[in-house]
Write an enzyme that holds these catalytic residues in place. Structure first.
Site, short mmCIF file in Angstrom:
data_model
loop_
_atom_site.label_atom_id
_atom_site.label_comp_id
_atom_site.label_asym_id
_atom_site.label_seq_id
_atom_site.Cartn_x
_atom_site.Cartn_y
_atom_site.Cartn_z
N ARG A 126 -3.04 -10.55 4.74
CA ARG A 126 -3.52 -10.50 3.35
C ARG A 126 -2.41 -9.90 2.50
O ARG A 126 -2.14 -8.70 2.63
CB ARG A 126 -4.81 -9.68 3.30
N LYS B 183 0.82 -1.22 0.00
CA LYS B 183 0.00 0.00 0.00
C LYS B 183 0.85 1.27 0.00
O LYS B 183 2.04 1.25 0.29
CB LYS B 183 -1.01 -0.04 1.16
N1 HH2 Z 1 -7.35 -4.08 0.97
C1 HH2 Z 1 -7.72 -4.11 -0.32
C2 HH2 Z 1 -8.80 -4.92 -0.76
N2 HH2 Z 1 -9.46 -5.70 0.12
N3 HH2 Z 1 -9.75 -6.51 2.33
C3 HH2 Z 1 -9.40 -6.50 3.61
N4 HH2 Z 1 -10.05 -7.28 4.49
N5 HH2 Z 1 -8.38 -5.72 4.09
C4 HH2 Z 1 -7.67 -4.89 3.27
O1 HH2 Z 1 -6.76 -4.19 3.74
C5 HH2 Z 1 -8.02 -4.87 1.87
C6 HH2 Z 1 -9.09 -5.71 1.43
C7 HH2 Z 1 -6.98 -3.27 -1.32
O2 HH2 Z 1 -5.87 -3.99 -1.84
P1 HH2 Z 1 -5.88 -4.75 -3.26
O3 HH2 Z 1 -6.92 -5.83 -3.29
O4 HH2 Z 1 -4.52 -5.22 -3.57
O5 HH2 Z 1 -6.19 -3.61 -4.30
P2 HH2 Z 1 -7.51 -3.16 -5.08
O6 HH2 Z 1 -8.55 -2.78 -4.08
O7 HH2 Z 1 -7.04 -2.00 -5.90
O8 HH2 Z 1 -7.98 -4.33 -5.91
#
Ligand code: HH2
Length: 335
Positions: free
Chosen positions: A312, A277
């Site tokens: 995660r 992030k």
């Molecule tokens: N962060 C993201 C998405 N889902 N779920 C939980 N429980 N906690 C988190 O911190 C979290 C999440 C964002 O990260 P990412 O999936 O890599 O990116 P994007 O939302 O751009 O797909």
């Protein structure tokens, strides 16, 4: 109100009064006593009320078949064109399934599959489109031998994912986005992640503000657990997540990571999603999200040291290796 944050330890001689944190390998003999508007102070566990101690120490039930007495790796699979670090790479179902098998082989204990980016400024995706992205990938992976979580805010997407073989729901809105989601989760009897966010992805980074970010997020999660329980979701199947980067400045993220062990007082397994992030890029000086693995590992280890049960992450192999070293240094028998 008074809050008690366990000071999590591993690896050194354990004093007789020490208690296992959430039934795991970290222990604590002291707590940080937190009150709004007052300086924090340290106190022995003997000062902690019994009801708080019961929640802090109770072993957590296995989640989707996974033991919660150690940190488990949740591998991220974004079936999206626009996720912040890997958007577009796994939109093709065959590429997504291949990546899932790589993450499983690298040591992911479960996979979190999402079809809608929730990065700051992201636009929403229609339900049919989100289902078309995620359900076929889940169906193709249902026999892959590890639990699958659907990362969605929407009842329709969760229903399709559960029918296709998912065994867990990860809702970054903590049941605030779709009034139908709680019923779907309750009926299926699957675990649910409740994540804190301030605002929506479209606007959340505009001017996030808190009275005390750690205590505010803890109170908010307690309230959302009550809402979930009221909808028939049992506490033993709820996971809490402070929501790194969701309506938070870098300082807010750091305060939450520093204070993570407070969330064990909610009596649920704790999940942390900090991987790649923006604040990691800001602090480590790495502009490219896919090169933030070193900073991401530093955060993962800090979380493990505070007893966090679910990490995660995008970089599964590296996280697995870092955790193996952390466990060995902590004194766990090598196998
Ligand atoms: N962060 C993201 C998405 N889902 N779920 C939980 N429980 N906690 C988190 O911190 C979290 C999440 C964002 O990260 P990412 O999936 O890599 O990116 P994007 O939302 O751009 O797909």
């Amino acid at each position: 109100m008074t809050y008690f944050r366990p000071i999590a330890m591993t690896g050194i001689a354990r004093p007789p009064q020490a208690l296992a944190l959430a039934g795991g390998r970290c222990w604590f003999a002291e707590v940080e006593v937190l009150e709004r508007g007052r300086p924090a102070r340290l106190a022995p566990v003997a000062e902690v009320p019994d009801a708080v101690l019961a929640r802090l120490t109770a072993p957590r039930a296995p989640l989707a078949g996974l033991a919660m007495d150690r940190p488990q790796i949740m591998g991220i699979l974004n079936v999206t064109p626009d996720s912040f670090s890997d958007g577009g790479r796994f939109l093709d179902p065959a590429a997504a399934v291949a990546q899932a098998r790589v993450l499983a082989a690298e040591g992911a204990a479960l996979l979190d599959i999402g079809g809608e980016s929730t990065r700051p400024g992201a636009a929403g995706v229609p339900v049919a489109e989100e289902i078309a992205r995620t359900a076929p990938v889940i169906a193709a992976l249902r026999d892959a031998g590890l639990p699958l979580s659907i990362d969605t805010r929407k009842a329709g997407v969760a229903r399709a994912a559960l029918a296709a073989g998912a065994g867990m729901v990860n809702d970054v809105s903590a049941l605030t986005f779709d009034a139908g989601l709680a019923g779907v989760v309750a009926a299926a009897g699957v675990p649910l992640v409740l994540m804190h966010a301030q605002g929506t992805p479209a606007t959340m980074q505009d001017a996030p503000a808190y009275d005390d970010v750690l205590l505010d997020v803890c109170d908010w999660l307690e309230h959302r657990i009550a809402v979930a329980e009221g909808a028939g979701i049992v506490r033993g199947r709820i996971v809490v997540d402070p929501g790194i980067g969701f309506g938070k400045t870098a300082a807010h993220n750091l305060a939450l990571i520093r204070g993570l062990s407070l969330f064990h007082g909610l009596g649920c397994p704790v999940l942390l999603g900090a991987s790649r992030k923006r604040f990691i890029g800001t602090i480590s000086g790495e502009e490219r999200a896919d090169r933030r693995v070193a900073g991401s590992l530093a955060v993962a280890l800090a979380a493990a040291a505070q007893g966090v049960q679910l990490l995660r992450v995008h970089d599964v192999a590296e996280t697995r290796a870092a955790l193996a070293l952390w466990r060995a240094i902590s004194g766990e028998e090598l196998t």
